[in-house]
Enzyme design. Structure first.
Site, PDB file in Angstrom:
ATOM      1  N   CYS A  33      13.308  11.562   7.956  1.00  0.00           N
ATOM      2  CA  CYS A  33      13.098  10.523   8.371  1.00  0.00           C
ATOM      3  C   CYS A  33      14.535  11.110   9.398  1.00  0.00           C
ATOM      4  O   CYS A  33      15.620  11.215  10.036  1.00  0.00           O
ATOM      5  CB  CYS A  33      12.536   9.214   8.768  1.00  0.00           C
ATOM      6  N   LYS A  89       1.041  -0.772  -0.117  1.00  0.00           N
ATOM      7  CA  LYS A  89      -0.246   0.036   0.061  1.00  0.00           C
ATOM      8  C   LYS A  89       0.881   1.630   0.165  1.00  0.00           C
ATOM      9  O   LYS A  89       1.611   1.913   1.042  1.00  0.00           O
ATOM     10  CB  LYS A  89      -1.057   0.343   0.995  1.00  0.00           C
ATOM     11  N   GLU A 145      10.204   1.357  10.520  1.00  0.00           N
ATOM     12  CA  GLU A 145      11.469   2.524  10.294  1.00  0.00           C
ATOM     13  C   GLU A 145      10.247   3.772  10.329  1.00  0.00           C
ATOM     14  O   GLU A 145       9.316   4.050   9.685  1.00  0.00           O
ATOM     15  CB  GLU A 145      12.051   2.721   8.602  1.00  0.00           C
ATOM     16  N   GLU A 170       9.951  15.806  14.403  1.00  0.00           N
ATOM     17  CA  GLU A 170       9.997  17.196  13.820  1.00  0.00           C
ATOM     18  C   GLU A 170       9.565  17.348  12.465  1.00  0.00           C
ATOM     19  O   GLU A 170       8.733  17.710  12.702  1.00  0.00           O
ATOM     20  CB  GLU A 170       9.706  15.387  12.675  1.00  0.00           C
TER      21      GLU A 170
HETATM   22  P1  ADP Z   1       3.455  10.442   6.956  1.00  0.00           P
HETATM   23  O1  ADP Z   1       3.636  11.923   8.252  1.00  0.00           O
HETATM   24  O2  ADP Z   1       4.540  10.676   6.162  1.00  0.00           O
HETATM   25  O3  ADP Z   1       2.483  11.070   6.252  1.00  0.00           O
HETATM   26  P2  ADP Z   1       1.906   8.302   7.576  1.00  0.00           P
HETATM   27  O4  ADP Z   1       2.786   7.520   9.399  1.00  0.00           O
HETATM   28  O5  ADP Z   1       0.883   9.344   8.230  1.00  0.00           O
HETATM   29  O6  ADP Z   1       3.057   9.323   7.594  1.00  0.00           O
HETATM   30  O7  ADP Z   1       1.867   7.714   6.463  1.00  0.00           O
HETATM   31  C1  ADP Z   1       2.787   6.606   5.945  1.00  0.00           C
HETATM   32  C2  ADP Z   1       2.018   6.071   5.919  1.00  0.00           C
HETATM   33  O8  ADP Z   1       1.207   4.968   6.285  1.00  0.00           O
HETATM   34  C3  ADP Z   1       1.153   5.653   4.344  1.00  0.00           C
HETATM   35  O9  ADP Z   1       1.137   4.793   3.356  1.00  0.00           O
HETATM   36  C4  ADP Z   1      -0.499   5.551   4.990  1.00  0.00           C
HETATM   37  O10 ADP Z   1      -1.515   6.094   3.820  1.00  0.00           O
HETATM   38  C5  ADP Z   1      -0.410   5.160   5.573  1.00  0.00           C
HETATM   39  N1  ADP Z   1      -0.794   5.350   6.900  1.00  0.00           N
HETATM   40  C6  ADP Z   1      -1.575   6.301   7.209  1.00  0.00           C
HETATM   41  N2  ADP Z   1      -2.313   5.979   8.523  1.00  0.00           N
HETATM   42  C7  ADP Z   1      -3.071   4.265   8.602  1.00  0.00           C
HETATM   43  C8  ADP Z   1      -3.725   3.399   9.072  1.00  0.00           C
HETATM   44  N3  ADP Z   1      -4.630   4.272  10.535  1.00  0.00           N
HETATM   45  N4  ADP Z   1      -3.425   2.292   8.947  1.00  0.00           N
HETATM   46  C9  ADP Z   1      -2.962   1.306   7.829  1.00  0.00           C
HETATM   47  N5  ADP Z   1      -1.758   2.850   7.419  1.00  0.00           N
HETATM   48  C10 ADP Z   1      -2.139   3.877   7.336  1.00  0.00           C
END
Ligand code: ADP
Length: 485
Positions: A292, A180, A258, A389
């Protein structure tokens, strides 16, 4: 808007499941962060599509894991070669959805391909063990086997490399993968799916489920609860990482994480200052600070503080801000409004609590999510930009007096991903390298990322390591066989 790709077939907007591009009525909008223009409407996947992808990965597993490692390596080599061949198109897709300058995108695509090459080379060298038995008439063996069906969830800041760092070891070891990608940057992932087809990755071995922001938790819930998925590899925020770790507990999956960092960048009195400035520019402003491992807290010792600040300012003044597709540009926009607001709030917080603004400080004249490269002094521990961050082009300088003070400040965070320091005294180099509670330490360098070294964090920055010979371990089970004869 259409992108001027040499190979237009690389532009895909449908999910990739079981070797086929699968459409959906509901679409998610992908925008160019430099212009705000819509560049694609990609398929929105939900529970059904995610289960379908897991099923495809499960069906593909027996034949893929049964292949000799050398055969899987051949496919990975082919995929890496195709990425190299299409580097310009892949870079244009990447810049269009993510915003970084084209030169950085080209660099990322090559870096991404290098993970496939590296793990193709590792594939035939995943060795087992024979253990001398304490009793006669038995042989004790340890055999490496692929974990099985794996899931990967990746972020938008490195839309290509964060995928291949997982895809490479997964395919090398004989696992199959459901990916995903981040909702903001699905186009790089889908282009990779096209190339995987051309490289001969069998249907179902690599699947891509796309979606809108609202779909992430739905897709994530299926990936983390389905018992057929035996491992999750996630790169993203610490908050989401913790959530996914909890979700994976119900079926006790292997988890690699990570997560966020809060990198200290320490400049001691005995540093080579021009090298330290060069390192700070890379560690701080690459990808507009959206990494990061970005230097988040720049700690400078009394004796070189003023000289460092004025030299850093001179380099910051040379940055050329603009759309990443323009050749002269060295810093693109921030990806999205939320990120922009967070960066602005960090600057405001610091200024309201006594920090001094040297240059920049807010929205760039170009508008949108372009942020001015910013330099602040007088940043103190406890300000937002020291404890969180920033993920933006803001360099905040904190002054310190002694080595002990610098180490205490550097380690006073729940994060432990990357740290950097500059010093020439050899005793200090050894002491500080060993005292920093971080998974990666740059000693006299601001650049630590390479395929051949283990990337990963301590403390709340994650679990496991990616890349290098260590990166294969998270994708295999070591089965012990006691054989009596
Ligand atoms: P960033 O702050 O870099 O956007 P996130 O952790 O929000 O970091 O996003 C990183 C990945 O995690 C993206 O692919 C996002 O769609 C996914 N993501 C965010 N929330 C969820 C969740 N509740 N379950 C699964 N994947 C998620």
């Amino acid at each position: 808007m259409t992108l001027a790709l040499r190979d237009p077939d690389l532009f895909r907007v449908d999910a990739y499941i079981g070797g086929e591009f699968v459409s959906s009525i509901l679409r998610a909008t992908v925008r160019d962060p430099a212009t705000g223009d819509v560049i694609a409407e990609v398929a929105r996947c939900g529970k059904f599509e995610t289960r379908h992808a897991i099923e495809a990965a499960d069906d593909a597993l027996p034949a893929w894991r049964a292949l000799p490692a050398r055969k899987r390596a051949d496919v990975l080599h082919k995929l890496a070669a195709l990425m190299e061949e299409h580097v310009d198109d892949l870079a244009l897709l990447l810049t269009s959805e993510q915003g970084k300058p084209l030169a950085e995108s080209r660099g990322e695509v090559r870096y991404a391909a290098s993970f496939l090459t590296w793990f193709a080379e590792e594939a035939p060298r995943v060795y087992g063990d024979t253990i001398p038995s304490p009793v006669s008439g038995t042989r004790l063996m340890v055999i490496p086997q692929p974990v099985g069906v794996c899931a990967a969830i990746t972020p938008w800041n490195f839309p290509s490399a964060m995928i291949t760092r997982k895809l490479g070891p997964a395919l090398a070891t004989g696992c199959t993968l459901v990916l995903k990608p981040a909702e903001a940057t699905p186009l790089s992932a889908l282009a990779l799916a096209v190339l995987s087809q051309r490289a001969g990755v069998p249907p179902g071995v690599f699947n891509v489920v796309t979606g809108a922001a609202n779909d992430a938790s739905v897709i994530g819930a299926v990936l983390t609860s389905d018992p057929r998925v035996r491992k999750l590899s996630f790169t993203g925020s610490t908050e989401v990482g913790k959530l996914l770790l909890r979700q994976c507990a119900s079926t006790v999956k292997k988890v690699s994480l990570e997560l966020g960092g809060n990198a200290p960048f320490i400049v001691f009195d005995d540093a080579d200052l021009s090298e330290a400035i060069r390192g700070a520019m890379t560690a701080k402003f690459r990808n507009a600070g959206q990494t990061c491992i970005a230097a988040n807290r720049i700690l400078v010792q009394d004796g070189v503080h003023d000289e460092f600040v004025s030299a850093l300012r001179a380099e910051i003044d040379k940055l050329v801000v603009g759309p990443g597709t323009e050749p002269s540009v060295t810093m693109g926009p921030l990806l999205e409004r939320n990120g922009f607001d967070k960066v602005a709030s960090h600057v405001e917080d610091a200024c309201s609590r006594g920090a001094e603004l040297i240059v920049g400080g807010g929205a760039h004249d170009l508008g949108g999510t372009f942020f001015q490269p910013t330099l602040l002094t007088g940043v103190r521990h406890g300000m937002l930009m020291s404890s969180e961050e920033t993920f933006g082009p803001v360099a905040g300088i904190t002054r310190f007096t002694s080595e002990e003070e610098a180490i205490t400040l550097a380690n006073d965070t729940p994060a432990g991903l990357a740290a950097y320091f500059y010093a020439r005294d050899v005793g200090r180099v050894v002491r500080v390298s060993e005292a920093l509670d971080y998974g990666m330490v740059g000693a006299n360098t601001g650049f630590v990322s390479t395929t051949v070294a283990p990337f990963g964090g301590m403390k709340e920055s994650g679990l496991g390591r990616e890349g290098s010979k260590f990166g294969i371990e998270d994708w295999i089970e070591r089965k012990y066989v006691a054989l009596a004869f």
